[in-house]
Design a protein around this motif. Structure first.
Motif, PDB file in Angstrom:
ATOM      1  N   PHE A  60     -88.015  42.049  32.452  1.00 11.27           N
ATOM      2  CA  PHE A  60     -88.845  41.535  33.540  1.00 11.27           C
ATOM      3  C   PHE A  60     -88.031  41.250  34.806  1.00 11.27           C
ATOM      4  N   ILE A  61     -86.771  40.892  34.623  1.00 14.41           N
ATOM      5  CA  ILE A  61     -85.978  40.392  35.752  1.00 14.41           C
ATOM      6  C   ILE A  61     -85.027  41.443  36.302  1.00 14.41           C
ATOM      7  N   SER A  62     -84.195  42.011  35.472  1.00 11.80           N
ATOM      8  CA  SER A  62     -83.135  42.885  36.000  1.00 11.80           C
ATOM      9  C   SER A  62     -82.863  44.084  35.109  1.00 11.80           C
ATOM     10  N   PRO A  63     -83.861  44.977  34.939  1.00  7.48           N
ATOM     11  CA  PRO A  63     -83.604  46.178  34.137  1.00  7.48           C
ATOM     12  C   PRO A  63     -82.937  47.272  34.971  1.00  7.48           C
ATOM     13  N   LYS A  64     -81.924  46.874  35.758  1.00 10.61           N
ATOM     14  CA  LYS A  64     -81.371  47.825  36.728  1.00 10.61           C
ATOM     15  C   LYS A  64     -79.950  48.264  36.402  1.00 10.61           C
ATOM     16  N   GLY A  65     -79.339  47.684  35.350  1.00 16.19           N
ATOM     17  CA  GLY A  65     -77.990  48.108  34.987  1.00 16.19           C
ATOM     18  C   GLY A  65     -77.938  49.581  34.620  1.00 16.19           C
ATOM     19  N   ILE A  66     -78.970  50.038  33.908  1.00 16.29           N
ATOM     20  CA  ILE A  66     -79.006  51.443  33.493  1.00 16.29           C
ATOM     21  C   ILE A  66     -79.178  52.351  34.706  1.00 16.29           C
ATOM     22  N   LEU A  67     -80.107  51.998  35.614  1.00 16.36           N
ATOM     23  CA  LEU A  67     -80.324  52.815  36.815  1.00 16.36           C
ATOM     24  C   LEU A  67     -79.070  52.859  37.676  1.00 16.36           C
ATOM     25  N   LYS A  68     -78.425  51.726  37.839  1.00 16.39           N
ATOM     26  CA  LYS A  68     -77.226  51.637  38.682  1.00 16.39           C
ATOM     27  C   LYS A  68     -76.132  52.572  38.196  1.00 16.39           C
ATOM     28  N   HIS A  69     -75.922  52.600  36.869  1.00 12.31           N
ATOM     29  CA  HIS A  69     -74.798  53.376  36.320  1.00 12.31           C
ATOM     30  C   HIS A  69     -75.170  54.813  35.984  1.00 12.31           C
ATOM     31  N   SER A  70     -76.474  55.084  35.773  1.00 15.97           N
ATOM     32  CA  SER A  70     -76.862  56.462  35.432  1.00 15.97           C
ATOM     33  C   SER A  70     -77.035  57.325  36.679  1.00 15.97           C
ATOM     34  N   GLY A  71     -77.388  56.702  37.826  1.00 15.06           N
ATOM     35  CA  GLY A  71     -77.390  57.421  39.093  1.00 15.06           C
ATOM     36  C   GLY A  71     -78.704  58.038  39.512  1.00 15.06           C
ATOM     37  N   SER A  72     -79.681  58.165  38.610  1.00 10.80           N
ATOM     38  CA  SER A  72     -80.966  58.758  39.001  1.00 10.80           C
ATOM     39  C   SER A  72     -82.075  58.218  38.116  1.00 10.80           C
ATOM     40  N   VAL A  73     -83.313  58.339  38.613  1.00  7.43           N
ATOM     41  CA  VAL A  73     -84.474  57.835  37.872  1.00  7.43           C
ATOM     42  C   VAL A  73     -84.624  58.560  36.543  1.00  7.43           C
ATOM     43  N   GLY A  74     -84.543  59.882  36.583  1.00 13.51           N
ATOM     44  CA  GLY A  74     -84.715  60.668  35.359  1.00 13.51           C
ATOM     45  C   GLY A  74     -83.661  60.365  34.314  1.00 13.51           C
ATOM     46  N   MET A  75     -82.397  60.293  34.729  1.00 13.48           N
ATOM     47  CA  MET A  75     -81.318  60.012  33.782  1.00 13.48           C
ATOM     48  C   MET A  75     -81.459  58.610  33.197  1.00 13.48           C
ATOM     49  N   SER A  76     -81.943  57.657  34.020  1.00 16.25           N
ATOM     50  CA  SER A  76     -82.107  56.292  33.504  1.00 16.25           C
ATOM     51  C   SER A  76     -83.151  56.257  32.385  1.00 16.25           C
ATOM     52  N   LEU A  77     -84.244  57.024  32.539  1.00 11.34           N
ATOM     53  CA  LEU A  77     -85.264  57.069  31.495  1.00 11.34           C
ATOM     54  C   LEU A  77     -84.728  57.734  30.221  1.00 11.34           C
ATOM     55  N   ILE A  78     -83.892  58.753  30.391  1.00  8.42           N
ATOM     56  CA  ILE A  78     -83.275  59.400  29.225  1.00  8.42           C
ATOM     57  C   ILE A  78     -82.367  58.414  28.495  1.00  8.42           C
ATOM     58  N   VAL A  79     -81.614  57.616  29.257  1.00  7.12           N
ATOM     59  CA  VAL A  79     -80.730  56.617  28.639  1.00  7.12           C
ATOM     60  C   VAL A  79     -81.547  55.570  27.885  1.00  7.12           C
ATOM     61  N   TRP A  80     -82.673  55.124  28.466  1.00  6.43           N
ATOM     62  CA  TRP A  80     -83.531  54.157  27.762  1.00  6.43           C
ATOM     63  C   TRP A  80     -84.001  54.726  26.431  1.00  6.43           C
ATOM     64  N   ILE A  81     -84.427  55.985  26.426  1.00  2.83           N
ATOM     65  CA  ILE A  81     -84.903  56.613  25.184  1.00  2.83           C
ATOM     66  C   ILE A  81     -83.749  56.775  24.193  1.00  2.83           C
ATOM     67  N   ALA A  82     -82.588  57.259  24.678  1.00  2.00           N
ATOM     68  CA  ALA A  82     -81.441  57.484  23.797  1.00  2.00           C
ATOM     69  C   ALA A  82     -80.963  56.180  23.168  1.00  2.00           C
ATOM     70  N   CYS A  83     -80.945  55.105  23.952  1.00  2.72           N
ATOM     71  CA  CYS A  83     -80.516  53.809  23.412  1.00  2.72           C
ATOM     72  C   CYS A  83     -81.511  53.302  22.371  1.00  2.72           C
TER      73      CYS A  83
END
Length: 493
Positions: A60-83
């Motif tokens: 709810f507050i800061s789900p941005k660590g993945i976006l910050k380090h993955s570099g793109s919206v699409g890659m961040s969603l892939i990382v969420w699924i992979a994790c």
């Protein structure tokens, strides 16, 4: 409370109160009624424990660590699924351990069974003196902050008010867990449904906007120009941390009804729900906010609600507070069983393995965290301590899953009602040790300090547990560690 004694009579222990303790470790009173931890964790309650402890304030507050380090919206969603998939691998490995070693205690119990008492005690020591009090204090501080925020808007909440609200919340959680297992589980179910409702309030309007054609933020979603391979491990680290909590049902295995069926089922259902919630929530965020807006937001869910839901955004802090309270409640319920089992094994004072005669709760094991948590809340540097100790979580989880592989070869005949393919624990074990290596590489100073703190458990083990010639006051405080209880039976060493 019940009181234990090392004496035996007619195949059972006799407590000082005159009650008889049977061979399975439960206490019997004069009319043969047993006093023990009953099997009150059903499938629904098991699911609520897992979901309720995984989903905290972060999404709810800061789900941005993945976006910050993955570099793109699409890659961040892939990382969420992979994790989510990797966390499922870990959860399935723990499901195998939970169905073949039917003892509560989670990490501690499995390390004890696979690698012996010294390594198990080091894990227990780090949990008791640092990790668990600090983690409980941090999530409680988030509760105190967000439960008061609607009352002080638009001003900031005074720090002392936050700490007082936090202290009240910790006290209420400890009281609830001390008084009733049934009510603890019922409230956990309610809080879990509250979290899922809050997530639904984000997902549904977000999906509605997406289906209306609001897709501009997904254009060039897989633009690789900003993706750096060096940042991907940190993105995975953030993702795995967001999913942490899938192991908590294993802390209460002895209280799970029909564990051979309910433990694997609860884990699979919970991980599927959490992964879908996390991925769809992020899709909803990206539908309304650009990547730049999400990274700049201090509270992503609040920003989302202000853009899409208008005045309803004032309810978001309340939902975040309820989410935090659910994590506090589920974590306290599960962790108290670790201290209960450790006491039963002779690694903690005997009083912690006592069960309240009327309430059937391990009251002393619940309350042991209370003074340490309060101390760290008001005088400790909690966040620095968590930085020191965070890598230990993955180190010991990796050791536990390594123990599963080790037991496959050393105890091939151990009954395994639920057995996973070998590649699942191997992949997850390598993931854990990779994250430990990443911690050492990215922050060697804090990681080294945390490792040094945990190593103080080795001299503590020899002082408090191993040596027989100890002062009488210490022997009285710790009970008799020579009475080693294994698999619910008392065996004199």
């Amino acid at each position: 409370m019940t009181k234990r004694s090392a004496s035996t009579q007619n195949g059972g222990k006799v407590a000082a109160s005159g009650h008889k303790v049977s061979q399975n470790g439960t206490l019997q009173d004069g009319d043969d009624r047993k006093v023990g931890l009953g099997k009150k964790v059903t499938l629904l309650r098991g699911i609520s424990i897992i979901i309720g402890t995984i989903i905290g304030a972060g999404i709810f507050i800061s789900p941005k660590g993945i976006l910050k380090h993955s570099g793109s919206v699409g890659m961040s969603l892939i990382v969420w699924i992979a994790c989510g998939v990797l966390s499922l691998f870990g959860a399935l490995s723990y499901a195998e351990l939970g169905t073949c070693i039917k003892k509560s205690g989670g990490h501690y119990t499995y390390i004890l069974e696979a690698f012996g008492p010294q390594m198990a005690f080091v894990r227990l020591w780090a949990d008791l003196i640092a990790i668990r009090p600090a983690a409980l204090a941090v999530i409680s501080l988030a509760f105190g902050q967000y439960i008061l925020e609607p009352l002080f808007m638009p001003c900031s909440v005074p720090p002392m008010a936050v700490k007082l609200a936090t202290a009240i919340s910790i006290t209420s959680v400890m009281y609830l867990n001390s008084m009733s297992v049934t009510w603890t589980a019922r409230i956990q179910i309610f809080l879990t449904f509250s979290k899922l409702l809050a997530i639904a309030i984000i997902i549904v309007p977000g999906m509605y906007q997406l289906f209306k054609g609001e897709t501009k933020n997904f254009e060039n979603a897989f633009d690789l120009s900003k993706v750096q391979l060096s940042g991907m491990p940190l993105a995975f680290y953030s993702g795995m941390y967001a999913y942490a909590g899938w192991f908590y049902l294993n802390f209460v295995i002895e209280e799970v009804d029909n564990p051979e069926r309910n433990v694997p089922l609860a884990i699979c259902i919970s991980m599927a729900i959490v992964t879908c919630c996390y991925v769809l929530t992020n899709v909803a965020y990206y539908t309304v906010m650009s990547a730049e807006e999400l990274l700049a937001s201090e509270a992503v869910a609040v920003t989302f609600a202000e853009k899409l839901l208008g005045n309803f955004s004032i309810a978001v802090p309340v939902f975040v507070a309820l989410s935090c309270y659910g994590s506090m409640n589920g974590g306290t319920f599960a962790l108290s069983r670790t201290f209960y089992v450790a006491s039963r094994e002779g690694h903690l004072p005997e009083v912690l393995s006592m069960i309240h005669v009327h309430k059937h709760t391990p009251m002393a094991a619940v309350l042991i965290l209370y003074p340490m948590t309060m101390l760290q809340l008001f005088v400790g540097d909690i966040y620095s301590l968590l930085n020191f100790m965070s890598f230990l979580r993955w180190l010991f989880i990796g050791v536990v899953v390594l123990g599963l592989i080790y037991l496959r070869y050393t105890k091939p005949d151990l009954p395994r009602p639920f057995k996973v393919p070998l590649f699942i624990p191997v992949v997850f074990c390598l993931t854990c040790f990779f994250m430990v290596f990443l911690s050492l590489y990215s922050d060697p100073v804090n990681t080294g300090i945390g490792f040094a703190i945990s190593l103080t458990g080795i001299p503590a083990y020899y002082i408090f547990i191993h040596f027989n010639h100890r002062p009488k006051w210490l022997q009285r405080g710790l009970g008799n560690p020579a009475a080693h209880i294994t698999a619910g039976r008392v065996e004199e060493k």
